[in-house]
Design a protein around this motif. Structure first.
Motif, PDB file in Angstrom:
ATOM      1  N   PHE A 103       0.847  -1.201   0.000  1.00 38.81           N
ATOM      2  CA  PHE A 103       0.000   0.000   0.000  1.00 38.81           C
ATOM      3  C   PHE A 103       0.883   1.252   0.000  1.00 38.81           C
ATOM      4  O   PHE A 103       0.671   2.182  -0.767  1.00 38.81           O
ATOM      5  CB  PHE A 103      -0.887  -0.045   1.251  1.00 38.81           C
ATOM      6  CG  PHE A 103      -1.862   1.092   1.371  1.00 38.81           C
ATOM      7  CD1 PHE A 103      -3.128   1.002   0.821  1.00 38.81           C
ATOM      8  CD2 PHE A 103      -1.506   2.242   2.072  1.00 38.81           C
ATOM      9  CE1 PHE A 103      -4.037   2.049   0.959  1.00 38.81           C
ATOM     10  CE2 PHE A 103      -2.411   3.291   2.196  1.00 38.81           C
ATOM     11  CZ  PHE A 103      -3.681   3.192   1.640  1.00 38.81           C
ATOM     12  N   ASN A 104       1.899   1.209   0.872  1.00 35.97           N
ATOM     13  CA  ASN A 104       2.839   2.340   0.947  1.00 35.97           C
ATOM     14  C   ASN A 104       3.580   2.545  -0.367  1.00 35.97           C
ATOM     15  O   ASN A 104       3.746   3.660  -0.841  1.00 35.97           O
ATOM     16  CB  ASN A 104       3.865   2.105   2.051  1.00 35.97           C
ATOM     17  CG  ASN A 104       3.332   2.578   3.386  1.00 35.97           C
ATOM     18  OD1 ASN A 104       2.457   3.443   3.413  1.00 35.97           O
ATOM     19  ND2 ASN A 104       3.852   2.002   4.463  1.00 35.97           N
ATOM     20  N   VAL A 105       4.058   1.434  -0.950  1.00 33.76           N
ATOM     21  CA  VAL A 105       4.796   1.549  -2.213  1.00 33.76           C
ATOM     22  C   VAL A 105       3.888   2.123  -3.292  1.00 33.76           C
ATOM     23  O   VAL A 105       4.281   2.999  -4.067  1.00 33.76           O
ATOM     24  CB  VAL A 105       5.360   0.180  -2.655  1.00 33.76           C
ATOM     25  CG1 VAL A 105       5.985   0.287  -4.043  1.00 33.76           C
ATOM     26  CG2 VAL A 105       6.395  -0.302  -1.666  1.00 33.76           C
ATOM     27  N   ALA A 106       2.634   1.631  -3.333  1.00 37.85           N
ATOM     28  CA  ALA A 106       1.698   2.126  -4.344  1.00 37.85           C
ATOM     29  C   ALA A 106       1.504   3.632  -4.193  1.00 37.85           C
ATOM     30  O   ALA A 106       1.534   4.379  -5.168  1.00 37.85           O
ATOM     31  CB  ALA A 106       0.356   1.402  -4.228  1.00 37.85           C
ATOM     32  N   ARG A 107       1.319   4.073  -2.931  1.00 39.22           N
ATOM     33  CA  ARG A 107       1.125   5.501  -2.720  1.00 39.22           C
ATOM     34  C   ARG A 107       2.392   6.285  -3.036  1.00 39.22           C
ATOM     35  O   ARG A 107       2.351   7.298  -3.724  1.00 39.22           O
ATOM     36  CB  ARG A 107       0.678   5.785  -1.285  1.00 39.22           C
ATOM     37  CG  ARG A 107       0.424   7.280  -1.077  1.00 39.22           C
ATOM     38  CD  ARG A 107      -0.279   7.555   0.219  1.00 39.22           C
ATOM     39  NE  ARG A 107       0.453   7.007   1.356  1.00 39.22           N
ATOM     40  CZ  ARG A 107      -0.053   6.899   2.584  1.00 39.22           C
ATOM     41  NH1 ARG A 107      -1.293   7.279   2.817  1.00 39.22           N
ATOM     42  NH2 ARG A 107       0.664   6.416   3.563  1.00 39.22           N
ATOM     43  N   ALA A 108       3.517   5.769  -2.560  1.00 37.11           N
ATOM     44  CA  ALA A 108       4.773   6.487  -2.792  1.00 37.11           C
ATOM     45  C   ALA A 108       5.112   6.525  -4.280  1.00 37.11           C
ATOM     46  O   ALA A 108       5.682   7.499  -4.772  1.00 37.11           O
ATOM     47  CB  ALA A 108       5.906   5.811  -2.017  1.00 37.11           C
ATOM     48  N   THR A 118      15.114   6.889 -15.537  1.00 39.62           N
ATOM     49  CA  THR A 118      15.358   5.471 -15.289  1.00 39.62           C
ATOM     50  C   THR A 118      14.088   4.660 -15.503  1.00 39.62           C
ATOM     51  O   THR A 118      14.097   3.642 -16.217  1.00 39.62           O
ATOM     52  CB  THR A 118      15.843   5.261 -13.836  1.00 39.62           C
ATOM     53  OG1 THR A 118      16.933   6.140 -13.581  1.00 39.62           O
ATOM     54  CG2 THR A 118      16.288   3.825 -13.617  1.00 39.62           C
ATOM     55  N   ALA A 119      12.983   5.133 -14.930  1.00 44.28           N
ATOM     56  CA  ALA A 119      11.712   4.410 -15.048  1.00 44.28           C
ATOM     57  C   ALA A 119      11.310   4.248 -16.508  1.00 44.28           C
ATOM     58  O   ALA A 119      10.928   3.170 -16.961  1.00 44.28           O
ATOM     59  CB  ALA A 119      10.623   5.153 -14.274  1.00 44.28           C
ATOM     60  N   VAL A 120      11.435   5.347 -17.257  1.00 41.99           N
ATOM     61  CA  VAL A 120      10.965   5.353 -18.640  1.00 41.99           C
ATOM     62  C   VAL A 120      11.846   4.468 -19.521  1.00 41.99           C
ATOM     63  O   VAL A 120      11.358   3.714 -20.364  1.00 41.99           O
ATOM     64  CB  VAL A 120      10.931   6.820 -19.142  1.00 41.99           C
ATOM     65  CG1 VAL A 120      10.825   6.887 -20.630  1.00 41.99           C
ATOM     66  CG2 VAL A 120       9.772   7.562 -18.494  1.00 41.99           C
ATOM     67  N   VAL A 121      13.156   4.519 -19.290  1.00 44.54           N
ATOM     68  CA  VAL A 121      14.066   3.719 -20.117  1.00 44.54           C
ATOM     69  C   VAL A 121      13.927   2.229 -19.781  1.00 44.54           C
ATOM     70  O   VAL A 121      13.887   1.381 -20.668  1.00 44.54           O
ATOM     71  CB  VAL A 121      15.516   4.195 -19.945  1.00 44.54           C
ATOM     72  CG1 VAL A 121      16.473   3.267 -20.680  1.00 44.54           C
ATOM     73  CG2 VAL A 121      15.666   5.602 -20.483  1.00 44.54           C
ATOM     74  N   ILE A 122      13.826   1.924 -18.487  1.00 46.50           N
ATOM     75  CA  ILE A 122      13.610   0.527 -18.102  1.00 46.50           C
ATOM     76  C   ILE A 122      12.307   0.012 -18.706  1.00 46.50           C
ATOM     77  O   ILE A 122      12.193  -1.155 -19.079  1.00 46.50           O
ATOM     78  CB  ILE A 122      13.585   0.388 -16.556  1.00 46.50           C
ATOM     79  CG1 ILE A 122      15.005   0.459 -16.025  1.00 46.50           C
ATOM     80  CG2 ILE A 122      12.932  -0.918 -16.126  1.00 46.50           C
ATOM     81  CD1 ILE A 122      15.119   0.225 -14.547  1.00 46.50           C
ATOM     82  N   PHE A 166       8.480   0.082 -10.377  1.00 44.04           N
ATOM     83  CA  PHE A 166       9.702  -0.680 -10.107  1.00 44.04           C
ATOM     84  C   PHE A 166      10.758   0.180  -9.414  1.00 44.04           C
ATOM     85  O   PHE A 166      11.363  -0.239  -8.421  1.00 44.04           O
ATOM     86  CB  PHE A 166      10.262  -1.241 -11.424  1.00 44.04           C
ATOM     87  CG  PHE A 166      11.649  -1.783 -11.301  1.00 44.04           C
ATOM     88  CD1 PHE A 166      11.879  -3.016 -10.702  1.00 44.04           C
ATOM     89  CD2 PHE A 166      12.747  -1.068 -11.779  1.00 44.04           C
ATOM     90  CE1 PHE A 166      13.152  -3.524 -10.580  1.00 44.04           C
ATOM     91  CE2 PHE A 166      14.029  -1.567 -11.649  1.00 44.04           C
ATOM     92  CZ  PHE A 166      14.228  -2.797 -11.044  1.00 44.04           C
ATOM     93  N   VAL A 167      10.978   1.379  -9.921  1.00 44.87           N
ATOM     94  CA  VAL A 167      12.003   2.247  -9.321  1.00 44.87           C
ATOM     95  C   VAL A 167      11.657   2.546  -7.867  1.00 44.87           C
ATOM     96  O   VAL A 167      12.525   2.511  -6.978  1.00 44.87           O
ATOM     97  CB  VAL A 167      12.164   3.552 -10.138  1.00 44.87           C
ATOM     98  CG1 VAL A 167      13.041   4.552  -9.398  1.00 44.87           C
ATOM     99  CG2 VAL A 167      12.753   3.250 -11.504  1.00 44.87           C
ATOM    100  N   THR A 168      10.372   2.828  -7.609  1.00 42.97           N
ATOM    101  CA  THR A 168       9.959   3.086  -6.231  1.00 42.97           C
ATOM    102  C   THR A 168      10.126   1.845  -5.363  1.00 42.97           C
ATOM    103  O   THR A 168      10.531   1.921  -4.204  1.00 42.97           O
ATOM    104  CB  THR A 168       8.483   3.541  -6.181  1.00 42.97           C
ATOM    105  OG1 THR A 168       8.277   4.498  -7.197  1.00 42.97           O
ATOM    106  CG2 THR A 168       8.144   4.147  -4.841  1.00 42.97           C
ATOM    107  N   VAL A 194      23.065   3.180  -6.468  1.00 42.26           N
ATOM    108  CA  VAL A 194      22.289   2.099  -7.083  1.00 42.26           C
ATOM    109  C   VAL A 194      21.412   2.640  -8.218  1.00 42.26           C
ATOM    110  O   VAL A 194      21.351   2.061  -9.311  1.00 42.26           O
ATOM    111  CB  VAL A 194      21.423   1.388  -6.022  1.00 42.26           C
ATOM    112  CG1 VAL A 194      20.482   0.383  -6.686  1.00 42.26           C
ATOM    113  CG2 VAL A 194      22.306   0.696  -4.997  1.00 42.26           C
ATOM    114  N   LEU A 195      20.755   3.773  -7.969  1.00 41.16           N
ATOM    115  CA  LEU A 195      19.864   4.334  -8.995  1.00 41.16           C
ATOM    116  C   LEU A 195      20.641   4.712 -10.265  1.00 41.16           C
ATOM    117  O   LEU A 195      20.177   4.472 -11.379  1.00 41.16           O
ATOM    118  CB  LEU A 195      19.134   5.560  -8.447  1.00 41.16           C
ATOM    119  CG  LEU A 195      17.923   5.252  -7.567  1.00 41.16           C
ATOM    120  CD1 LEU A 195      17.297   6.544  -7.055  1.00 41.16           C
ATOM    121  CD2 LEU A 195      16.884   4.434  -8.334  1.00 41.16           C
TER     122      LEU A 195
END
Lengths: 347, 260
Positions: free
Chosen positions: A58-63, A276-280, A301-303, A322-323
């Motif tokens: 839930f937290n990851v989805a919100r974040a 990063t998100a868009v390229v991945i 995924f990045v989050t 890492v990012l």
């Protein structure tokens, strides 16, 4: 006994062979994202049992909803073979101005919190549209390289945001703003996720089901052919940047509601994370290729990686490393994928 | 040889389809076209030849709407036409096949065929919605009608051979009511076999009443396919000659010496 060994000896390489050919096919069709997503989820779940709990997801989805929104904006610029380095400072400027407008209107009439909220959000959207128009016109009309144009804007917008706010957090927004846009959860789903879902539906519709969306892809795929086909390429290019910045402004409004103040240093990591998100997600740096559904997954995924590292107590400084590695790897892998696709073609 | 200098002499078919008169175009101080007049007839395949820098590309761009002339007029089927954009040209029945084919590599066949002319309906009277299935069906019908065979339509055209890409590009032009197709070096990037296929396609289409204006360096193709040959040099029209009454040597001499 010897028979069993023989069977095992045959079975194991066979299974590995099938798995690798399956992975290869998934990789060619969907890029690296499905693979790394599974690896990350399984890896974090093994390393930290709390990872796979409802509360954490839930937290990851919100974040992730903030990054999901701005990544959909970033995607538009990559589709037209550009990039937007200014999204973080766009969000910051939006945040500062939203807070300023809301506080000012509320101070004028303390009984009209919704008027203040509407005025603030309106101002934020207008700033997004203006930033996008400036980026787009600089790039499409004056032929400024997209990277240079948006890095210049990054500095300009950041400077304005810091000047307006004096470098301090800005208070005085109606409390309903945060209650509704950050913490409300209709049907158990957080408000920012609803908004991200809405932006996704609009993006999906525009990109896949309208002539305008198809022309955005065409423009990125071959701008000369698009122009020859009678498409007004400059207008479409400017519109792509305007849409990008408006969507980014939506992200800025949501983040402002979440932190509860106007911040001139908001979202400074969003540029790197969104790229990063868009390229991945398999959006090509060379324009014209990419699916909005994958971008949502990429941002998720990045989050997820950030969240997993937090749970594993990886210090935030090392998370930056890492990012960065992730971004570079994503680009490298994308190149490998393009080569493999060409080989498949040759076969 | 006097009689061959004759835009006035109608070829088989006769009536004028596209008539350009006194076309002038300069880029900066550079005069690319110096008052060129050209008349393409109905049902005719006209070749346009000339050395590099003779003004062929500029003329083609003007007739196709990609450039606007500084001076001069264009008549289509006897009517004065203002061609300001490729859209205008297309509305008048003139379509152009460019050297780079004008295809979007990452698009599939129907997406390319309908590029810039996507079919859509309005839902609730305002929101546009692409008619994707219909575009696929109409692409299939179009290819069938042109007798073009393709193994698959739903892959990016970047995965296709040069001849297939050419066929996609040509069929793209034939969507809608097209009377004249302008081609800039159509066979340049093709092998012998594939080039022949494209020549066959051009001939087949010309039998259906479509005229062609073809820019080419390949004299063999020019001689084998055209009804008339127009020669440009240094932005001037040297002359227009019926192909059957001339030779490769004559045309080469016109290209080099600028006279008949």
């Amino acid at each position: 006994m010897s028979e069993r060994i023989a069977v095992e000896q045959k079975f194991l390489p066979d299974l590995l062979g099938r798995l690798s050919s399956l992975a290869r096919r998934i990789f060619l069709a969907g890029g690296i994202l499905p693979i790394v997503l599974v690896v990350a989820i399984v890896g974090f779940a093994i390393a930290e049992p709390r990872f796979l709990t409802y509360n954490n997801l839930f937290n990851v989805a919100r974040a992730s909803s903030f990054l999901v929104v701005v990544s959909m904006g970033q995607m538009l610029t990559l589709l037209v073979r550009g990039i937007d380095m200014s999204i973080g400072s766009t969000e910051a400027l939006v945040s500062v101005c939203v807070a300023l407008v809301m506080a000012t209107v509320l101070a004028g009439d303390p009984n009209a919190p919704w008027l203040a909220i509407a005025a603030g959000i309106g101002a934020g959207m207008a700033i997004g549209a203006a930033v996008g128009a400036i980026n787009g016109i600089g790039i499409a009309v004056f032929n400024v390289n997209p990277f240079i144009m948006t890095v210049g804007m990054l500095s300009i917008l950041s400077g304005i945001a810091l000047t307006v706010s004096g470098g301090m957090p800005m208070y005085g927004m109606p409390k309903q703003f945060g209650e509704v846009f950050a913490y409300a959860a209709p049907l158990g789903i957080p408000a920012p996720v609803w908004v991200a879902g809405g932006v996704f539906l609009i993006m999906y519709y525009i990109l896949n089901w309208t002539p305008f969306g198809r022309r955005i892809y065409a423009l990125g795929g071959n701008i000369v052919a698009s122009r020859l086909a009678g498409i007004s390429t400059r207008l479409h290019m400017v519109m792509a940047y305007v849409m990008c910045s408006v969507i980014v402004a939506v992200g800025g409004v949501l983040l402002t509601a979440r932190v509860g103040t106007g911040e001139a240093t908001l979202a400074s990591t969003h540029v790197l994370e969104s790229i990063t998100a868009v390229v991945i997600a398999g959006v090509s740096f060379f324009g014209g290729i990419g699916r909005v559904g994958n971008v949502v997954l990429g941002a998720f995924f990045v989050t997820l990686v950030t969240n997993g590292m937090n749970l594993l107590r990886v210090p935030s400084y090392q998370q930056l490393i890492v990012l960065g590695v992730l971004l570079i790897l994503a680009v490298v892998v994308d190149q490998v994928r393009i080569k493999m696709m060409q080989q498949v073609r040759a076969e | 040889m006097d009689q061959v200098l004759a835009p006035s002499r109608p070829a088989a078919g006769g009536t004028s389809l596209l008539k350009a008169s006194g076309i002038v175009k300069s880029f900066g101080g550079n005069r690319a076209l110096n008052g060129v007049s050209l008349d393409v007839h109905e049902n005719e395949i006209m070749a346009l030849v000339g050395d590099n820098g003779a003004g062929k590309s500029t003329l083609v761009k003007i007739l196709s709407g990609a450039e606007v002339p500084d001076e001069g007029t264009i008549h289509v089927s006897g009517r004065l036409a203002a061609i300001q954009s490729p859209h205008d040209a297309h509305d008048l029945g003139i379509a152009t096949l460019h050297q780079n084919l004008g295809l979007v590599d990452c698009f599939d066949v129907p997406q390319n065929v309908f590029l810039g002319r996507e079919l859509s309906t309005k839902i609730l009277g305002v929101l546009p919605l692409l008619r994707r299935a219909e575009m696929v069906e109409r692409t299939k019908a179009l290819l069938r009608e042109l007798d073009i065979r393709m193994p698959y339509l739903d892959r990016p055209v970047s995965t296709m051979s040069g001849g297939q890409r050419q066929a996609v590009a040509i069929s793209r032009l034939l969507l809608g009511d097209i009377k004249l197709i302008i081609m800039d070096e159509p066979m340049a990037a093709l092998g012998v076999h594939e080039g022949q296929k494209v020549l066959d396609l051009i001939q087949r289409l010309s039998l259906r009443g479509i005229s062609f204006l073809i820019v080419s360096h390949n004299m063999e193709h020019v001689m084998s396919i055209s009804n008339r040959v127009a020669v440009l040099k240094n932005g001037n029209l040297v002359g227009v000659v019926p192909t059957e009454r001339t030779t490769r040597q004559d045309i080469t001499s016109m290209i080099i010496h600028g006279r008949v």
